[in-house]
Design a protein around this motif. Structure first.
Motif, PDB file in Angstrom:
ATOM      1  N   PRO A  57     129.335 -17.925  52.492  1.00  0.00           N
ATOM      2  CA  PRO A  57     127.868 -17.869  51.930  1.00  0.00           C
ATOM      3  C   PRO A  57     126.601 -18.298  52.771  1.00  0.00           C
ATOM      4  CG  PRO A  57     129.299 -19.276  50.990  1.00  0.00           C
ATOM      5  CD  PRO A  57     130.151 -18.424  51.618  1.00  0.00           C
ATOM      6  N   ALA A  58     127.458 -19.064  53.898  1.00  0.00           N
ATOM      7  CA  ALA A  58     126.313 -19.699  55.254  1.00  0.00           C
ATOM      8  C   ALA A  58     125.511 -18.579  55.768  1.00  0.00           C
ATOM      9  CB  ALA A  58     127.254 -20.576  55.994  1.00  0.00           C
ATOM     10  N   ALA A  59     125.850 -17.588  55.603  1.00  0.00           N
ATOM     11  CA  ALA A  59     125.333 -16.338  56.333  1.00  0.00           C
ATOM     12  C   ALA A  59     123.727 -16.386  55.687  1.00  0.00           C
ATOM     13  CB  ALA A  59     125.959 -14.710  56.199  1.00  0.00           C
ATOM     14  N   ALA A  60     123.351 -16.678  54.383  1.00  0.00           N
ATOM     15  CA  ALA A  60     122.109 -16.881  53.968  1.00  0.00           C
ATOM     16  C   ALA A  60     121.327 -17.680  54.708  1.00  0.00           C
ATOM     17  CB  ALA A  60     122.363 -17.315  52.448  1.00  0.00           C
ATOM     18  N   MET A  61     121.937 -18.378  55.468  1.00  0.00           N
ATOM     19  CA  MET A  61     120.751 -19.352  56.644  1.00  0.00           C
ATOM     20  C   MET A  61     120.511 -18.682  57.681  1.00  0.00           C
ATOM     21  SD  MET A  61     122.327 -23.056  57.881  1.00  0.00           S
ATOM     22  CE  MET A  61     121.331 -24.490  57.660  1.00  0.00           C
ATOM     23  N   ARG A  62     120.808 -17.332  57.773  1.00  0.00           N
ATOM     24  CA  ARG A  62     120.635 -16.539  58.997  1.00  0.00           C
ATOM     25  C   ARG A  62     119.659 -15.269  58.512  1.00  0.00           C
ATOM     26  NH1 ARG A  62     123.035 -19.875  63.033  1.00  0.00           N
ATOM     27  NH2 ARG A  62     124.119 -21.221  61.667  1.00  0.00           N
ATOM     28  N   GLN A  63     118.442 -15.244  58.882  1.00  0.00           N
ATOM     29  CA  GLN A  63     117.557 -14.303  58.619  1.00  0.00           C
ATOM     30  C   GLN A  63     117.350 -13.296  59.578  1.00  0.00           C
ATOM     31  OE1 GLN A  63     116.095 -14.409  55.423  1.00  0.00           O
ATOM     32  NE2 GLN A  63     117.788 -15.914  55.222  1.00  0.00           N
ATOM     33  N   SER A  64     118.018 -13.162  60.668  1.00  0.00           N
ATOM     34  CA  SER A  64     118.158 -12.071  61.687  1.00  0.00           C
ATOM     35  C   SER A  64     119.299 -11.731  62.136  1.00  0.00           C
ATOM     36  CB  SER A  64     116.974 -12.244  62.655  1.00  0.00           C
ATOM     37  OG  SER A  64     117.270 -13.327  63.489  1.00  0.00           O
ATOM     38  N   ILE A  65     119.469 -10.707  62.955  1.00  0.00           N
ATOM     39  CA  ILE A  65     120.749 -10.615  63.717  1.00  0.00           C
ATOM     40  C   ILE A  65     120.483 -10.591  65.157  1.00  0.00           C
ATOM     41  CG2 ILE A  65     122.526  -8.822  64.282  1.00  0.00           C
ATOM     42  CD1 ILE A  65     122.825  -7.975  61.426  1.00  0.00           C
ATOM     43  N   PHE A  66     120.984 -11.184  66.031  1.00  0.00           N
ATOM     44  CA  PHE A  66     120.636 -11.143  67.515  1.00  0.00           C
ATOM     45  C   PHE A  66     122.059 -10.637  68.020  1.00  0.00           C
ATOM     46  CE2 PHE A  66     120.313 -12.104  71.940  1.00  0.00           C
ATOM     47  CZ  PHE A  66     119.000 -11.887  72.043  1.00  0.00           C
ATOM     48  N   LEU A  67     121.885  -9.358  68.581  1.00  0.00           N
ATOM     49  CA  LEU A  67     122.840  -8.439  69.052  1.00  0.00           C
ATOM     50  C   LEU A  67     123.178  -9.039  70.374  1.00  0.00           C
ATOM     51  CD1 LEU A  67     124.240  -5.792  67.828  1.00  0.00           C
ATOM     52  CD2 LEU A  67     122.799  -4.602  69.368  1.00  0.00           C
ATOM     53  N   ALA A  68     124.158  -9.799  70.781  1.00  0.00           N
ATOM     54  CA  ALA A  68     124.354 -10.622  72.159  1.00  0.00           C
ATOM     55  C   ALA A  68     125.491  -9.652  72.731  1.00  0.00           C
ATOM     56  CB  ALA A  68     124.857 -11.882  71.687  1.00  0.00           C
ATOM     57  N   ASP A  69     125.733  -9.876  74.206  1.00  0.00           N
ATOM     58  CA  ASP A  69     125.338 -11.162  74.842  1.00  0.00           C
ATOM     59  C   ASP A  69     123.941 -10.790  75.464  1.00  0.00           C
ATOM     60  OD1 ASP A  69     127.203 -13.043  74.034  1.00  0.00           O
ATOM     61  OD2 ASP A  69     128.484 -12.368  75.948  1.00  0.00           O
ATOM     62  N   ALA A  70     123.959 -10.854  76.487  1.00  0.00           N
ATOM     63  CA  ALA A  70     122.654 -10.955  77.484  1.00  0.00           C
ATOM     64  C   ALA A  70     122.140  -9.347  77.541  1.00  0.00           C
ATOM     65  CB  ALA A  70     122.822 -11.260  78.847  1.00  0.00           C
ATOM     66  N   ASN A  71     122.843  -8.481  77.594  1.00  0.00           N
ATOM     67  CA  ASN A  71     122.234  -7.093  77.750  1.00  0.00           C
ATOM     68  C   ASN A  71     122.927  -5.941  76.859  1.00  0.00           C
ATOM     69  OD1 ASN A  71     120.377  -6.676  79.707  1.00  0.00           O
ATOM     70  ND2 ASN A  71     121.602  -6.742  81.581  1.00  0.00           N
ATOM     71  N   ALA A  72     123.068  -6.280  75.595  1.00  0.00           N
ATOM     72  CA  ALA A  72     123.811  -5.473  74.790  1.00  0.00           C
ATOM     73  C   ALA A  72     123.121  -3.915  74.702  1.00  0.00           C
ATOM     74  CB  ALA A  72     124.038  -6.245  73.307  1.00  0.00           C
ATOM     75  N   LEU A  73     121.762  -3.991  74.981  1.00  0.00           N
ATOM     76  CA  LEU A  73     120.864  -2.787  74.792  1.00  0.00           C
ATOM     77  C   LEU A  73     121.243  -1.927  75.870  1.00  0.00           C
ATOM     78  CD1 LEU A  73     117.921  -4.159  73.317  1.00  0.00           C
ATOM     79  CD2 LEU A  73     119.727  -3.056  72.055  1.00  0.00           C
ATOM     80  N   VAL A  74     121.851  -2.220  76.907  1.00  0.00           N
ATOM     81  CA  VAL A  74     122.161  -1.370  78.271  1.00  0.00           C
ATOM     82  C   VAL A  74     123.368  -0.282  77.871  1.00  0.00           C
ATOM     83  CG1 VAL A  74     121.630  -3.084  79.688  1.00  0.00           C
ATOM     84  CG2 VAL A  74     123.965  -2.753  79.373  1.00  0.00           C
ATOM     85  N   ALA A  75     123.935  -0.559  76.752  1.00  0.00           N
ATOM     86  CA  ALA A  75     124.826   0.434  76.239  1.00  0.00           C
ATOM     87  C   ALA A  75     124.434   1.589  76.137  1.00  0.00           C
ATOM     88  CB  ALA A  75     125.568   0.082  75.213  1.00  0.00           C
ATOM     89  N   PRO A  76     124.878   2.811  76.635  1.00  0.00           N
ATOM     90  CA  PRO A  76     124.455   4.211  76.564  1.00  0.00           C
ATOM     91  C   PRO A  76     124.111   4.535  74.961  1.00  0.00           C
ATOM     92  CG  PRO A  76     126.261   4.087  77.849  1.00  0.00           C
ATOM     93  CD  PRO A  76     126.206   2.769  77.325  1.00  0.00           C
ATOM     94  N   MET A  77     122.978   5.407  74.878  1.00  0.00           N
ATOM     95  CA  MET A  77     122.658   5.620  73.351  1.00  0.00           C
ATOM     96  C   MET A  77     123.679   5.826  72.465  1.00  0.00           C
ATOM     97  SD  MET A  77     119.708   5.014  72.482  1.00  0.00           S
ATOM     98  CE  MET A  77     119.044   5.661  71.248  1.00  0.00           C
TER      99      MET A  77
END
Ligand code: SF4
Length: 432
Positions: free
Chosen positions: A200-220
């Protein structure tokens, strides 16, 4: 805006005459003495989250360390101070909170069942309980190196580990962590473990951070498969696993049931280096936006190419401009981080001049963020030796403030009615 009003309030007088209050909010629990302080904040599962005690603020991390913050007078000026507590000091703070919980529980014999249940949940988290929790956290996560300040309360999901570049001369965040992208199966298991850990402590979290430093470099294709894992949680494709994770812990939940947003519906945020933004098209970024991506953070550091080369950053100022232009064309929010004082006295003039020029060329507007981060020299990063060998002197704090003021003063928003926001990014304040 979420409704943070207390759903439950209960007061009792302790044997020493002090008035103790319990406030259960949707996303946290508070204990206060004499209506104000000391005060302790707990997450909805009952773990100590923060405190104000003997004039100092404290913030506990999920790996059970405690950062103390206070203001002290120095040379007639008030200065913010902070330090990580030694383990015995952290333990003492936890004990103070736990003793208060036990005193209140002892006085709660005639209190409503919800109050007794909340205090019983809080009482589980003594130091040994939090240490066992730390071990569990460290089995689920590799060290969470850093987050942007507006994401300190995000739910971190490690789709990747480390940084795909990992060679900037000043950076130690992911030293010794080889970059790797999780498979969807690995990521699904990670997310299940994370949600079970938070409950239930997930309720404290209002966004998702996709970690670590460069997760978005993954190919589409790989990135979309990972994002599908996140989105599936809210649509029941994972067998209602999120509801199950929260439900398994619901009997332990200290706070009254919060209106919890399913993780799959939370906005997504992530870092990327500028060089890699261009490897995806505007259409790719639009697709990622359709999958929940809201804002992308770029460690721009400077607009001065000679400095970027000297720092061994991937890409140059033109890459940062292309990156922000691409992200904005896709309808995403962008954030750039500027390192005040990077390159010391040698690069100071070019750093300010070219950073202003780059910022002024970017299509940044409302919802976008320009962060100023004071440059920190880490003894175990190559920068310190390289600067010494080159005779580059660090800039004093006043010079960093002057750099910030100069950049702010020369910045011209492309739409004066909808400017981006400036903010400070103090990496020493980071606690997860
Ligand atoms: S790209 Fe970012 S995380 Fe990676 S080494 Fe450079 S500063 Fe560190």
């Amino acid at each position: 805006m979420s409704d943070d009003r207390p759903r439950l309030r209960w007061e009792t007088t302790l044997p020493d005459g002090r008035l103790a209050s319990l406030l259960a909010r949707p996303n946290a629990l508070n204990l206060l003495l004499d209506g104000e302080q000391p005060s302790f904040t707990f997450d909805p599962l009952g773990r100590l989250h923060g405190a104000f005690y003997e004039g100092r603020n404290y913030r506990r991390s999920l790996d059970n360390r405690v950062l103390a913050k206070w203001t002290a007078s120095e040379d007639g000026q008030k200065r913010r101070q902070r330090r990580w507590l030694r383990q015995d000091e952290a333990r003492r703070l936890v004990q103070v909170a736990h003793e208060l919980v036990c005193q209140m529980a002892a006085a709660a014999g005639a209190a409503p069942p919800a109050v007794q249940a909340a205090l019983a949940s809080l009482a589980r988290w003594d130091w040994d309980g939090l240490e066992r929790d730390r071990q569990r956290f460290q089995q689920i996560y590799t060290p969470v190196g850093i987050l942007p300040p507006d994401q300190y309360l995000a739910l971190v999901l490690q789709a990747t580990h480390g940084c795909s570049h990992n060679a900037c001369t000043f950076c130690t965040f992911y030293q010794g962590t080889p970059f790797r992208i999780k498979t969807p199966e690995q990521f699904r298991q990670h997310m299940a473990d994370v949600l079970d850990f938070f409950g239930p402590a997930a309720a404290m979290r209002q966004s998702i951070f996709l970690a670590d430093a460069n997760a978005l470099v993954a190919p589409m294709p790989r990135l979309l498969a990972l994002l599908k894992v996140v989105r599936d949680w809210s649509r029941g494709a994972e067998g209602g696993a999120h509801a199950g994770a929260a439900g398994r812990r619901s009997e332990d939940a200290a706070a009254p049931a919060a209106s919890m947003t399913a993780p799959g519906d939370l906005p997504l945020f992530a870092f990327i280096d500028a060089f890699h933004v261009e490897r995806k098209s505007v259409a790719d970024w639009q697709e990622l936006r359709a999958h929940g991506l809201a804002r992308v953070y770029i460690g721009m550091e400077s607009g001065h190419d000679p400095l970027l080369r000297w720092l061994n950053k991937p890409g140059d100022a033109a890459d940062v401009l292309d990156a922000t232009t691409t992200l904005k064309a896709a309808g995403l929010q962008a954030s750039v981080i500027i390192l005040l004082g990077a390159g010391g006295d040698r690069y100071a003039h070019g750093h300010v001049r070219d950073t202003v020029a780059l910022l002024n060329a970017m299509p940044l507007g409302r919802g976008d963020l320009i962060y100023f981060s004071d440059f920190v020299v880490h003894a175990d990063a190559p920068y310190a030796a390289l600067a010494a060998a080159a005779g580059i002197e660090p800039r004093p704090p006043a010079a960093l403030r002057a750099q910030e003021l100069a950049i702010r003063a020369a910045f011209v928003a492309q739409d004066a009615q909808q400017p981006p926001q400036f903010a400070r990014y103090d990496i020493g304040e980071f606690v997860y």
